[in-house]
Design a protein around this motif. Structure first.
Motif, PDB file in Angstrom:
ATOM      1  N   HIS A 109      65.666  -6.458  48.463  1.00 29.96           N
ATOM      2  CA  HIS A 109      66.689  -5.570  47.907  1.00 29.96           C
ATOM      3  C   HIS A 109      67.668  -6.390  47.082  1.00 29.96           C
ATOM      4  O   HIS A 109      67.757  -7.614  47.228  1.00 29.96           O
ATOM      5  CB  HIS A 109      67.409  -4.812  49.022  1.00 29.96           C
ATOM      6  CG  HIS A 109      68.334  -5.663  49.823  1.00 29.96           C
ATOM      7  ND1 HIS A 109      69.697  -5.616  49.676  1.00 29.96           N
ATOM      8  CD2 HIS A 109      68.096  -6.609  50.755  1.00 29.96           C
ATOM      9  CE1 HIS A 109      70.255  -6.486  50.502  1.00 29.96           C
ATOM     10  NE2 HIS A 109      69.301  -7.096  51.172  1.00 29.96           N
ATOM     11  N   PRO A 110      68.397  -5.723  46.178  1.00 32.35           N
ATOM     12  CA  PRO A 110      69.183  -6.471  45.199  1.00 32.35           C
ATOM     13  C   PRO A 110      70.562  -6.946  45.638  1.00 32.35           C
ATOM     14  O   PRO A 110      71.150  -7.790  44.960  1.00 32.35           O
ATOM     15  CB  PRO A 110      69.316  -5.491  44.033  1.00 32.35           C
ATOM     16  CG  PRO A 110      69.207  -4.149  44.658  1.00 32.35           C
ATOM     17  CD  PRO A 110      68.277  -4.305  45.816  1.00 32.35           C
ATOM     18  N   LYS A 111      71.083  -6.442  46.759  1.00 34.13           N
ATOM     19  CA  LYS A 111      72.449  -6.823  47.114  1.00 34.13           C
ATOM     20  C   LYS A 111      72.791  -6.293  48.498  1.00 34.13           C
ATOM     21  O   LYS A 111      72.385  -5.185  48.858  1.00 34.13           O
ATOM     22  CB  LYS A 111      73.439  -6.246  46.087  1.00 34.13           C
ATOM     23  CG  LYS A 111      74.833  -6.849  46.108  1.00 34.13           C
ATOM     24  CD  LYS A 111      74.875  -8.207  45.439  1.00 34.13           C
ATOM     25  CE  LYS A 111      76.306  -8.744  45.366  1.00 34.13           C
ATOM     26  NZ  LYS A 111      76.328 -10.168  45.003  1.00 34.13           N
ATOM     27  N   ASP A 112      73.537  -7.080  49.288  1.00 32.48           N
ATOM     28  CA  ASP A 112      74.070  -6.585  50.549  1.00 32.48           C
ATOM     29  C   ASP A 112      75.186  -5.575  50.274  1.00 32.48           C
ATOM     30  O   ASP A 112      75.789  -5.553  49.200  1.00 32.48           O
ATOM     31  CB  ASP A 112      74.642  -7.742  51.374  1.00 32.48           C
ATOM     32  CG  ASP A 112      73.572  -8.699  51.878  1.00 32.48           C
ATOM     33  OD1 ASP A 112      72.377  -8.429  51.666  1.00 32.48           O
ATOM     34  OD2 ASP A 112      73.944  -9.732  52.476  1.00 32.48           O
ATOM     35  N   PHE A 113      75.474  -4.765  51.291  1.00 28.81           N
ATOM     36  CA  PHE A 113      76.574  -3.798  51.231  1.00 28.81           C
ATOM     37  C   PHE A 113      76.409  -2.826  50.061  1.00 28.81           C
ATOM     38  O   PHE A 113      77.382  -2.492  49.366  1.00 28.81           O
ATOM     39  CB  PHE A 113      77.934  -4.515  51.144  1.00 28.81           C
ATOM     40  CG  PHE A 113      78.188  -5.449  52.280  1.00 28.81           C
ATOM     41  CD1 PHE A 113      78.506  -4.981  53.551  1.00 28.81           C
ATOM     42  CD2 PHE A 113      78.081  -6.821  52.092  1.00 28.81           C
ATOM     43  CE1 PHE A 113      78.724  -5.858  54.612  1.00 28.81           C
ATOM     44  CE2 PHE A 113      78.298  -7.706  53.143  1.00 28.81           C
ATOM     45  CZ  PHE A 113      78.620  -7.216  54.406  1.00 28.81           C
ATOM     46  N   THR A 114      75.175  -2.383  49.827  1.00 23.13           N
ATOM     47  CA  THR A 114      74.915  -1.359  48.820  1.00 23.13           C
ATOM     48  C   THR A 114      74.359  -0.125  49.535  1.00 23.13           C
ATOM     49  O   THR A 114      73.674  -0.250  50.554  1.00 23.13           O
ATOM     50  CB  THR A 114      73.929  -1.845  47.746  1.00 23.13           C
ATOM     51  OG1 THR A 114      72.750  -2.346  48.379  1.00 23.13           O
ATOM     52  CG2 THR A 114      74.556  -2.938  46.900  1.00 23.13           C
ATOM     53  N   PRO A 115      74.641   1.072  49.020  1.00 24.16           N
ATOM     54  CA  PRO A 115      74.363   2.283  49.811  1.00 24.16           C
ATOM     55  C   PRO A 115      72.886   2.564  50.061  1.00 24.16           C
ATOM     56  O   PRO A 115      72.498   2.843  51.210  1.00 24.16           O
ATOM     57  CB  PRO A 115      75.016   3.401  48.983  1.00 24.16           C
ATOM     58  CG  PRO A 115      75.157   2.847  47.604  1.00 24.16           C
ATOM     59  CD  PRO A 115      75.380   1.375  47.779  1.00 24.16           C
ATOM     60  N   VAL A 116      72.063   2.533  49.018  1.00 26.43           N
ATOM     61  CA  VAL A 116      70.651   2.861  49.210  1.00 26.43           C
ATOM     62  C   VAL A 116      69.998   1.859  50.153  1.00 26.43           C
ATOM     63  O   VAL A 116      69.254   2.221  51.070  1.00 26.43           O
ATOM     64  CB  VAL A 116      69.900   2.915  47.859  1.00 26.43           C
ATOM     65  CG1 VAL A 116      68.402   3.116  48.086  1.00 26.43           C
ATOM     66  CG2 VAL A 116      70.448   4.037  46.985  1.00 26.43           C
ATOM     67  N   CYS A 117      70.279   0.584  49.942  1.00 31.45           N
ATOM     68  CA  CYS A 117      69.656  -0.452  50.763  1.00 31.45           C
ATOM     69  C   CYS A 117      70.118  -0.381  52.215  1.00 31.45           C
ATOM     70  O   CYS A 117      69.350  -0.711  53.126  1.00 31.45           O
ATOM     71  CB  CYS A 117      69.933  -1.831  50.180  1.00 31.45           C
ATOM     72  SG  CYS A 117      69.092  -2.089  48.596  1.00 31.45           S
ATOM     73  N   THR A 118      71.345   0.039  52.445  1.00 27.85           N
ATOM     74  CA  THR A 118      71.807   0.204  53.827  1.00 27.85           C
ATOM     75  C   THR A 118      70.988   1.280  54.531  1.00 27.85           C
ATOM     76  O   THR A 118      70.594   1.124  55.689  1.00 27.85           O
ATOM     77  CB  THR A 118      73.302   0.547  53.855  1.00 27.85           C
ATOM     78  OG1 THR A 118      74.041  -0.534  53.265  1.00 27.85           O
ATOM     79  CG2 THR A 118      73.797   0.758  55.286  1.00 27.85           C
TER      80      THR A 118
END
Length: 217
Positions: A37-46
């Motif tokens: 995933h492209p980044k921590d603390f991002t909505p879709v990835c959470t």
């Protein structure tokens, strides 16, 4: 050229939330799902990592380990795991590796080799780091999926695809569209109907080239 089915999955050593991890050694005799995933603390990835947290027992039943990849640091991952657990109602009991160097992203062709990612990069800079690889115990790539930023991954489908990979591994079967465990499988054209009946029981000849047998798993 990107990784293809049956390519050997690139090995790597990286820091993770479970300590330093050597990928091939970590897989051992299991299957593995590598998802990024492209980044921590991002909505879709959470929401996605929350789905994986809930499914860890299902992956364990299938002798499958899951490994998250992020372009952020282990320290950030550890903090983010609290949010994942709070959202999912389940602990994120799987390692997430630190790929701030993009070494894994590039080895798996998640980004162009010359991608420009400045300090302070945002999820948009690493948008294509959003892939799934199912890897066999032989360390070969069995399945790949790539998603755009706006589409959350369907981990129920990833689990179903894993079931299909495992069901057809080393046997002359294929799975039809929308197959789920317990349903009939397709007998390979390399096996005659007579041999198929002798080894697997009744063969349902739907078309000369489409014959099914009861799933043996």
């Amino acid at each position: 050229m990107g990784l293809r089915i049956n390519d050997t999955a690139p090995d790597f050593t990286a820091a993770s939330t479970a300590g330093e991890l050597s990928f091939h050694d970590w897989i051992g005799d299991s299957y593995a799902i590598l998802f990024s995933h492209p980044k921590d603390f991002t909505p879709v990835c959470t929401t996605e990592f929350g789905a994986v947290a809930q499914l860890v027992p299902e992956f364990t039943k299938r002798n499958t380990k899951v490994l998250g990849v992020s372009v952020d640091s282990v320290e950030e991952h550890v903090k983010w795991k609290n949010d994942i657990a709070a959202f999912a109602g389940a602990p994120a009991d799987f390692p997430i590796i630190d790929d701030t160097s993009l070494a894994v992203a590039k080895a798996y062709d998640m980004l162009p080799a010359d991608a420009y990612l400045p300090d302070g990069r945002t999820p948009a800079h690493s948008a294509t780091v959003r892939t799934v690889f199912i890897i066999g115990p032989d360390k070969r790539v069995r399945l790949t999926m790539t998603y755009p930023m706006s589409v959350g991954r369907n981990f129920a489908e990833i689990l179903r695809a894993l079931d299909a990979v495992r069901a057809t591994d080393g046997v002359p079967f294929a799975t039809p569209a929308n197959w789920i465990p317990g349903e009939d499988v397709i007998l390979a054209l390399s096996v005659s109907t007579e041999d198929g009946e002798a080894k697997y029981g009744a063969v349902d000849v739907k078309l000369p080239y489409l014959r099914t047998v009861k799933f043996q798993g």
